[in-house]
Each structure stands twice: as structure tokens, then as C-alpha cells.
Design a protein around this motif. Sequence first.
Motif, PDB file in Angstrom:
ATOM      1  N   PHE A   1       0.833  -1.207   0.000  1.00 20.53           N
ATOM      2  CA  PHE A   1       0.000   0.000   0.000  1.00 20.53           C
ATOM      3  C   PHE A   1       0.865   1.252   0.000  1.00 20.53           C
ATOM      4  CE2 PHE A   1      -3.523  -2.467   2.412  1.00 20.53           C
ATOM      5  CZ  PHE A   1      -3.991  -2.994   1.216  1.00 20.53           C
ATOM      6  N   LEU A   2       1.924   1.243   0.784  1.00 23.37           N
ATOM      7  CA  LEU A   2       2.792   2.417   0.871  1.00 23.37           C
ATOM      8  C   LEU A   2       3.563   2.626  -0.428  1.00 23.37           C
ATOM      9  CD1 LEU A   2       4.183   2.044   4.502  1.00 23.37           C
ATOM     10  CD2 LEU A   2       2.502   3.707   3.687  1.00 23.37           C
ATOM     11  N   GLU A   3       3.929   1.539  -1.075  1.00 22.22           N
ATOM     12  CA  GLU A   3       4.706   1.639  -2.309  1.00 22.22           C
ATOM     13  C   GLU A   3       3.846   2.000  -3.513  1.00 22.22           C
ATOM     14  OE1 GLU A   3       6.499  -2.173  -2.740  1.00 22.22           O
ATOM     15  OE2 GLU A   3       7.857  -1.928  -1.030  1.00 22.22           O
ATOM     16  N   ARG A   4       2.627   1.451  -3.577  1.00 23.29           N
ATOM     17  CA  ARG A   4       1.838   1.539  -4.809  1.00 23.29           C
ATOM     18  C   ARG A   4       0.474   2.194  -4.637  1.00 23.29           C
ATOM     19  NH1 ARG A   4       2.246  -4.667  -6.437  1.00 23.29           N
ATOM     20  NH2 ARG A   4       0.312  -4.090  -7.536  1.00 23.29           N
ATOM     21  N   GLY A   5       0.038   2.431  -3.414  1.00 28.57           N
ATOM     22  CA  GLY A   5      -1.277   2.999  -3.187  1.00 28.57           C
ATOM     23  C   GLY A   5      -2.334   1.927  -3.055  1.00 28.57           C
ATOM     24  N   LEU A   6      -3.442   2.270  -2.425  1.00 30.16           N
ATOM     25  CA  LEU A   6      -4.487   1.291  -2.152  1.00 30.16           C
ATOM     26  C   LEU A   6      -5.140   0.752  -3.419  1.00 30.16           C
ATOM     27  CD1 LEU A   6      -6.325   2.856   0.936  1.00 30.16           C
ATOM     28  CD2 LEU A   6      -4.940   0.785   0.890  1.00 30.16           C
ATOM     29  N   ASP A   7      -5.359   1.613  -4.396  1.00 31.08           N
ATOM     30  CA  ASP A   7      -6.162   1.217  -5.553  1.00 31.08           C
ATOM     31  C   ASP A   7      -5.502   0.136  -6.406  1.00 31.08           C
ATOM     32  OD1 ASP A   7      -8.198   2.936  -4.876  1.00 31.08           O
ATOM     33  OD2 ASP A   7      -7.504   4.565  -6.167  1.00 31.08           O
ATOM     34  N   THR A   8      -4.188   0.187  -6.515  1.00 28.56           N
ATOM     35  CA  THR A   8      -3.521  -0.714  -7.466  1.00 28.56           C
ATOM     36  C   THR A   8      -3.156  -2.066  -6.871  1.00 28.56           C
ATOM     37  OG1 THR A   8      -1.314   0.155  -6.937  1.00 28.56           O
ATOM     38  CG2 THR A   8      -2.555   1.273  -8.683  1.00 28.56           C
ATOM     39  N   VAL A   9      -3.185  -2.196  -5.568  1.00 30.07           N
ATOM     40  CA  VAL A   9      -2.791  -3.451  -4.917  1.00 30.07           C
ATOM     41  C   VAL A   9      -3.992  -4.390  -4.846  1.00 30.07           C
ATOM     42  CG1 VAL A   9      -1.924  -4.513  -2.794  1.00 30.07           C
ATOM     43  CG2 VAL A   9      -1.017  -2.302  -3.560  1.00 30.07           C
ATOM     44  N   THR A  10      -3.807  -5.621  -5.296  1.00 34.14           N
ATOM     45  CA  THR A  10      -4.876  -6.614  -5.275  1.00 34.14           C
ATOM     46  C   THR A  10      -4.644  -7.616  -4.148  1.00 34.14           C
ATOM     47  OG1 THR A  10      -3.747  -8.151  -6.750  1.00 34.14           O
ATOM     48  CG2 THR A  10      -5.073  -6.409  -7.782  1.00 34.14           C
ATOM     49  N   ILE A  11      -5.671  -8.402  -3.882  1.00 30.92           N
ATOM     50  CA  ILE A  11      -5.536  -9.464  -2.872  1.00 30.92           C
ATOM     51  C   ILE A  11      -4.509 -10.490  -3.328  1.00 30.92           C
ATOM     52  CG2 ILE A  11      -6.754 -11.384  -1.750  1.00 30.92           C
ATOM     53  CD1 ILE A  11      -9.229  -9.572  -1.676  1.00 30.92           C
ATOM     54  N   ASP A  12      -4.462 -10.769  -4.628  1.00 32.95           N
ATOM     55  CA  ASP A  12      -3.434 -11.671  -5.149  1.00 32.95           C
ATOM     56  C   ASP A  12      -2.037 -11.133  -4.867  1.00 32.95           C
ATOM     57  OD1 ASP A  12      -5.051 -13.691  -6.166  1.00 32.95           O
ATOM     58  OD2 ASP A  12      -5.316 -12.690  -8.100  1.00 32.95           O
ATOM     59  N   ASP A  13      -1.852  -9.817  -5.056  1.00 31.79           N
ATOM     60  CA  ASP A  13      -0.550  -9.198  -4.767  1.00 31.79           C
ATOM     61  C   ASP A  13      -0.172  -9.403  -3.298  1.00 31.79           C
ATOM     62  OD1 ASP A  13      -0.331  -8.184  -7.368  1.00 31.79           O
ATOM     63  OD2 ASP A  13      -1.328  -6.306  -6.832  1.00 31.79           O
ATOM     64  N   ILE A  14      -1.146  -9.220  -2.422  1.00 25.81           N
ATOM     65  CA  ILE A  14      -0.884  -9.318  -0.984  1.00 25.81           C
ATOM     66  C   ILE A  14      -0.517 -10.736  -0.590  1.00 25.81           C
ATOM     67  CG2 ILE A  14      -1.935  -9.093   1.306  1.00 25.81           C
ATOM     68  CD1 ILE A  14      -3.693  -6.834   0.080  1.00 25.81           C
TER      69      ILE A  14
END
Length: 247
Positions: free
Chosen positions: A49-62
Motif C-alpha cells: 500500500f505504501l509503495e503503490r497505493g491502495l487502488d492498485t494493490v490486489t488481494i493476489d498481490d498481498i
Amino acid sequence: MATRDGTRSAGADTPPGAAGSRPGRPGGRREAQRRERLKELEDAALRLFLERGLDTVTIDDITQAAGVAKGTFYRYFDDKAALVDALLEPVRRELLAGMEACGQALVEARDVEAMFDAYRAVAAVIASALLQYPGVVRLYLQESRGPAAGARTQVVELSRLVARHAVEITEKAHTHGLLRPIRPAVSGLAVVGAVERLLLAVLSEEAIGNPLELPDALTTLVLDGLRLPPEGSRPRRRKLDGGPKRP
């Protein structure tokens, strides 16, 4: 508690409903594993979230960053918004409790020193949140000005709560005639803006001096500007309509 990179550790602040708080033998192996998985998910999510922002991060990414299966995510959170809410919870709890206590102290304040003490107390709460949860505070600062949609909804809602409490605190500070007659909605929000800008400067490692000195410095700066000056030193006002000056 925060880890060294500013992320949160799972434990006492685990939100109700998360797997870390589900039934299990206290101190048992399964409970320890649940807490470890929860921590991995929260830490990975906060970094992204800090690197890319909330909108672009997906659950798969996490889940990929945390090294867990996607199904594991849903054992802990209903969706990304629920994860963000869990990250915010300890900061929200401390900050709002501190502001409510400040408001009560201001109702009881009868002199300038008591007013300063009340504001110093809430400044100390903000400093404590910054030291314990720097990553979460930075996430809040980065996302609080965006639209209240999806995973950002809870961030924006916290921002609105902070603003509302700031205005209410200022209204209470006016109770005993200790502040200049400036509308609380103006001065309260101006203070919030100044505090948030300074917090972002600290987290961005800007050259602003010792962060531990900021709460007292900011309190003094704000209240020296807002408090009502002694009767004999108040400047005379001029009429703005071109009429005669007050003698």
C-alpha cells in the motif's frame, strides 16, 4: 506494535472477527500460527500500500507478497477494505480517545495554562501513534485526501472523524473566552492541516529537527496564534467600508 519497517505486528490489536482472535487454546500452536499468518498478511499489505497505493494493490498481490495461499486471506478478512480497517484500528482508537480527552479537559479549563496542557496531551497521543505505527500513519496521510471508495473508505472516514473532533475541540476551547473569535471550523481545520503536514515531513525524513520536539513546538505555535491576547495589547480594528476609524 510496529515492526522496524513501520508495519504492525499481530497481537493485542487484532480486530474482532480476525482469525487471530478466533477460538483456540490460549498460547497453543494453532493460535501462534494464526497470529503469524495474520502478521504476514498485514505487513505485506502495508508495504505494498505504501509503495503503490491502495487502488492498485490486489488481494493476489498481498497473498503472493506474504507467501500464503489466497484462501488464507479470506480466513482473516472479508476483503481488502476489512484489512485496511484492521490496520487503522489501533491508530484510530488512540487518536480519537486522545482527542475526546482533550475536549473534556478544555471544557474544564479556566486559564491559558490549562488550555495548553490539554492540547499538549493530545499532541503526545499523536506522537505516540507516530512512534508505534509509522507505516499506518503514513498510509493514512497518503490516502486520506482521495475519494471515499473501496478500501479507502475507512481512511477517509477516519479523516472526517479527526476533522470533526478538531472542530469540536476548538469550540470547547472557546467556552471560557480564551481564544480569538475565529470560527472553529476555520482554526480547527487549519490546525489539522498543519499537524498532518508535519507528520508527513517526519515520515519523509525532511530536515525539520528533532521529531520529539514537534508536539510542544506545534502546540505553542498554534495556541500563541489562536489565544486571545491581553486586553491592553489587542489591536484596534478598522472598518472595511471606508467609514470613519474607531477613536
